[in-house]
Design an enzyme around this catalytic site. Structure first.
Site, mmCIF file in Angstrom:
data_model
loop_
_atom_site.group_PDB
_atom_site.id
_atom_site.type_symbol
_atom_site.label_atom_id
_atom_site.label_comp_id
_atom_site.label_asym_id
_atom_site.label_seq_id
_atom_site.Cartn_x
_atom_site.Cartn_y
_atom_site.Cartn_z
ATOM 1 N N GLN A 69 1.550 -11.261 -3.832
ATOM 2 C CA GLN A 69 -0.523 -10.474 -3.196
ATOM 3 C C GLN A 69 -1.036 -10.123 -4.787
ATOM 4 O O GLN A 69 0.273 -9.454 -4.939
ATOM 5 C CB GLN A 69 -0.519 -9.510 -2.381
ATOM 6 N N LYS B 200 -14.045 -4.378 5.939
ATOM 7 C CA LYS B 200 -13.823 -4.925 5.429
ATOM 8 C C LYS B 200 -14.624 -6.006 5.086
ATOM 9 O O LYS B 200 -16.240 -6.110 5.709
ATOM 10 C CB LYS B 200 -12.577 -5.164 5.532
ATOM 11 N N ASP C 239 -2.214 -7.826 -5.717
ATOM 12 C CA ASP C 239 -3.132 -6.436 -4.492
ATOM 13 C C ASP C 239 -3.406 -5.236 -5.855
ATOM 14 O O ASP C 239 -3.038 -4.950 -6.930
ATOM 15 C CB ASP C 239 -1.676 -6.434 -4.199
ATOM 16 N N HIS D 83 -5.351 -1.318 -4.957
ATOM 17 C CA HIS D 83 -5.231 -0.052 -4.221
ATOM 18 C C HIS D 83 -6.316 0.915 -5.479
ATOM 19 O O HIS D 83 -5.554 1.219 -6.255
ATOM 20 C CB HIS D 83 -4.310 0.274 -4.045
ATOM 21 N N HIS E 11 -9.109 -0.771 -0.470
ATOM 22 C CA HIS E 11 -7.925 -2.304 -0.851
ATOM 23 C C HIS E 11 -8.465 -3.477 -1.316
ATOM 24 O O HIS E 11 -9.326 -4.003 -0.821
ATOM 25 C CB HIS E 11 -7.154 -3.189 0.147
ATOM 26 N N CYS F 232 0.846 -1.622 -0.318
ATOM 27 C CA CYS F 232 0.092 -0.095 -0.063
ATOM 28 C C CYS F 232 0.879 1.732 -0.496
ATOM 29 O O CYS F 232 0.580 2.042 -0.836
ATOM 30 C CB CYS F 232 -0.899 0.017 1.115
ATOM 31 N N ARG G 236 6.779 -11.321 5.539
ATOM 32 C CA ARG G 236 6.448 -10.964 6.910
ATOM 33 C C ARG G 236 6.907 -12.191 7.847
ATOM 34 O O ARG G 236 7.690 -13.551 7.057
ATOM 35 C CB ARG G 236 5.097 -11.300 7.084
#
Length: 626
Positions: free
Chosen positions: A367, A454, A369, A371, A500, A320, A349
């Site tokens: 991911q 979410k 991912d 945004h 997200h 992000c 992580r």
């Protein structure tokens, strides 16, 4: 009594479901059996957990699966006694005296104290009720609740043994943890055990190795996946699939580095507040050399990185902040919005080594991912579009048994950023989107992230296990922290809303799930090897290669088995490799330009002209048929 760091209140413990109560009681049956076999054991805690229960203990004898039959035989005796679970409320002083005498978590007084019970007593708040539970000769410090008698715990099984730190703290003693499970009847127990056996057959770690999809190597690092060529083809097929939809929905693909400066993550709030779940910060080389010259201690370095006095970098835990910086690199008008940025971005992580598991729990993962930066008025449509994409993904893969979980704020809590008005509007948008999906959903108050509500998709696989996959989140926090803005129709500065979304979540975890869901038998469009051509002898290899070339020309993933094996052996190998189609070519097929088609599941499909097979195959791939 539970050994969790976050000790449950009495009220929470007494809200156990009937099944949890049964399993908690069976944990005491297990403990009784353990103490009768090994009276010197020091018991710690034994709570119910998902799918069963466990009991932690310190014991000189190293328990192995060879001991399970002996433990279960003793447990059956305890069940047959049908002893009542008797609760006795006692004073702290009396409880301490029993612990000192070795009587708690035991079947008799002993020469050594029940040290873990003494410690657990100290964690009970002053004024809270202290109780012990007795079943026959076994007494244990416990708040309950339990079923009426040991005879209620007939459908049980000892499942496994592992190591665990006392209270989950690595600085404490390492204990043996014996896991078991229990159900209200033997039919439910049998069903559960059959599902576990089916899960073993489908274990992605075993199948991944057998099918050559991925590997994990200690020389590279635990929790870091090495995608082998076949696994990479599965991953690429998924990425191509999602990219088609991203292009159609107006996303722009971006690429960002794997590291970023610590100040970036200080602004986002990821550092140092979530440092325990991240890889350690990387100090700037010049700063590190200066500290070395000054012979500074490690604590000086750590503190300097935390406070910002020392420059450093971090393996990115999230994509992000990078996407935010791309958005913020240009001025935006309301006419430019929404801006949709997508990336197959790898993040890192720090998971504890004991929590790592194949592809489903890793330290580095990619991911799918994206945004979205939009105006408040655009949120409804963007959320609906995100959810529609998740639904397309799941339906295409035949994962149509899913539910939706809405994580909303707790109106009485002050931990959330943004005004109540903004939260109400955002939650209404998510609720409306979930209703329009036409699937079951639940609302969980207090489960929202501090920056916004979410939606999570919880998918049930073919053997009934739940997996949390796609997620869509609204975020009011990061646009505020990074001071993002766009120029509105009034020529004033306005704050965008950030969404997200990740339909797959982690590609590693998603592929691990797919391996198990399909038992390695991927649908043809996803299979790493889609067709294998089987010449019945060396004489027909040239014809087989010509057929393979035609398939390759339309983009098929095809190989030719040139081994000098009998046809039956070649077919068995192709089926073991989970190849969807096998094309057999012998004298008759070579002469008539046909192929004898076999499918790994539908078996012999007969002879077909090669061009006809290619046409049908192309249709199956292009429609991503299951």
């Amino acid at each position: 009594m539970s050994d969790s760091k976050d000790r449950k209140s009495l009220e929470e413990r007494h809200q156990m479901s009937d099944l949890e109560r049964l399993r908690h009681s069976c944990a005491h049956v297990l403990a009784t059996a353990i103490m009768r076999i090994w009276p010197d054991a020091q018991l710690a805690g034994g709570p119910p957990v998902d799918n069963g229960f466990y009991y932690d203990m310190e014991l000189k004898h190293r328990i192995t699966p060879d001991d399970f039959a002996k433990i279960e035989a003793e447990m059956k005796k305890v069940v047959k006694e049908n002893s009542q679970f008797e609760k006795e409320v006692i004073s702290r002083e009396d409880a301490l005296a029993l612990a000192k005498s070795g009587r708690l978590g035991a079947i008799t007084e002993r020469e050594v104290e029940s040290k873990f019970k003494t410690d657990l007593l100290a964690s009970i708040p002053e004024g809270e009720e202290i109780s012990i539970f007795k079943n026959n000769d076994f007494w244990d410090l416990c708040a309950g609740p339990h079923v009426g008698r040991t005879g209620n715990c007939k459908a049980f099984k000892v499942m496994s043994v592992a190591s665990a730190f006392y209270k989950g703290d690595k600085d404490n003693e390492s204990l043996q943890r014996v896991y078991g499970t229990c159900f209200k009847n033997k039919t439910e127990l049998t069903d559960h055990l059959e599902k576990l056996e089916e899960a073993k057959k489908r274990d992605h770690r075993r199948l991944g190795k057998e099918l050559g999809l991925f590997t994990i190597d200690d020389a590279v690092g635990q929790g870091l996946i090495l995608w082998k060529p076949k696994g990479a083809l599965v991953r690429r097929s998924l990425q191509d699939f999602i990219t088609e939809h991203l292009d159609a929905q107006g996303y722009s693909q971006v690429y960002t580095p794997h590291i970023g400066k610590l100040d970036l993550y200080r602004t986002s709030g990821h550092f140092p507040f979530y440092s325990d779940s991240q890889f350690p910060a990387i100090p700037d080389r010049d700063a590190l050399e200066q500290l070395s010259d000054e012979e500074a201690s490690c604590s000086v370095l750590t503190n300097g990185l935390s406070t910002g006095e020392i420059e450093g970098y971090m393996l990115k835990p999230m994509n992000c902040p990078h996407h935010i910086k791309i958005f913020d690199s240009d001025p935006h008008s309301y006419r430019d919005l929404p801006v949709r940025l997508a990336e197959f971005g790898t993040v890192y992580r720090w998971e504890q080594s004991g929590e790592l598991g194949g592809m489903t729990r890793v330290r580095g993962f990619t991911q799918d991912d994206a945004h979205i930066f939009c105006t408040p008025d655009q949120v409804d449509d963007e959320i609906a579009s995100c959810l529609d994409l998740v639904k397309k993904v799941l339906n295409t893969l035949g994962m149509e048994d899913y539910r939706v979980r809405l994580s909303f704020s707790d109106p009485d809590s002050d931990k959330y950023v943004g005004t109540r008005e903004i939260w109400d509007k955002a939650e209404a948008s998510l609720r409306l989107a979930a209703e329009n999906l036409g699937v079951d959903f639940t609302v969980e108050l207090g489960e929202a992230a501090f920056y916004g509500p979410k939606i999570d998709f919880v998918v049930k696989d073919v053997i009934g296990r739940d997996w949390q996959l796609g997620t869509v989140q609204l975020d009011f926090n990061l646009p505020e922290r990074f001071d993002l803005s766009y120029v509105g129709s009034d020529n004033g500065r306005h704050r965008p809303v950030m969404i997200h979304r990740a339909p797959f979540g982690s590609l590693e975890r998603f592929v691990g799930l797919l391996i198990e869901h399909f038992e390695g038998k991927f649908p043809t469009w996803l299979a790493p090897e889609q067709v294998r051509v089987l010449p019945i002898s060396d004489k027909y290899i040239e014809h087989a290669e010509a057929a393979a070339k035609k398939l390759t020309d339309i983009g098929a993933r095809v190989s030719v088995d040139r081994a000098s094996e009998k046809l039956g052996a070649k077919i068995r190998l192709a089926r073991l490799d989970r190849v969807p189609y096998m094309l057999v070519i012998g004298a008759q097929e070579a002469e008539s330009n046909t192929v004898s088609v076999r499918h790994r599941d539908r078996m012999d499909l007969g002879a077909h002209p090669l061009d006809e097979f290619i046409k049908d195959f192309h249709s199956e791939i292009s429609t991503r048929s299951l």
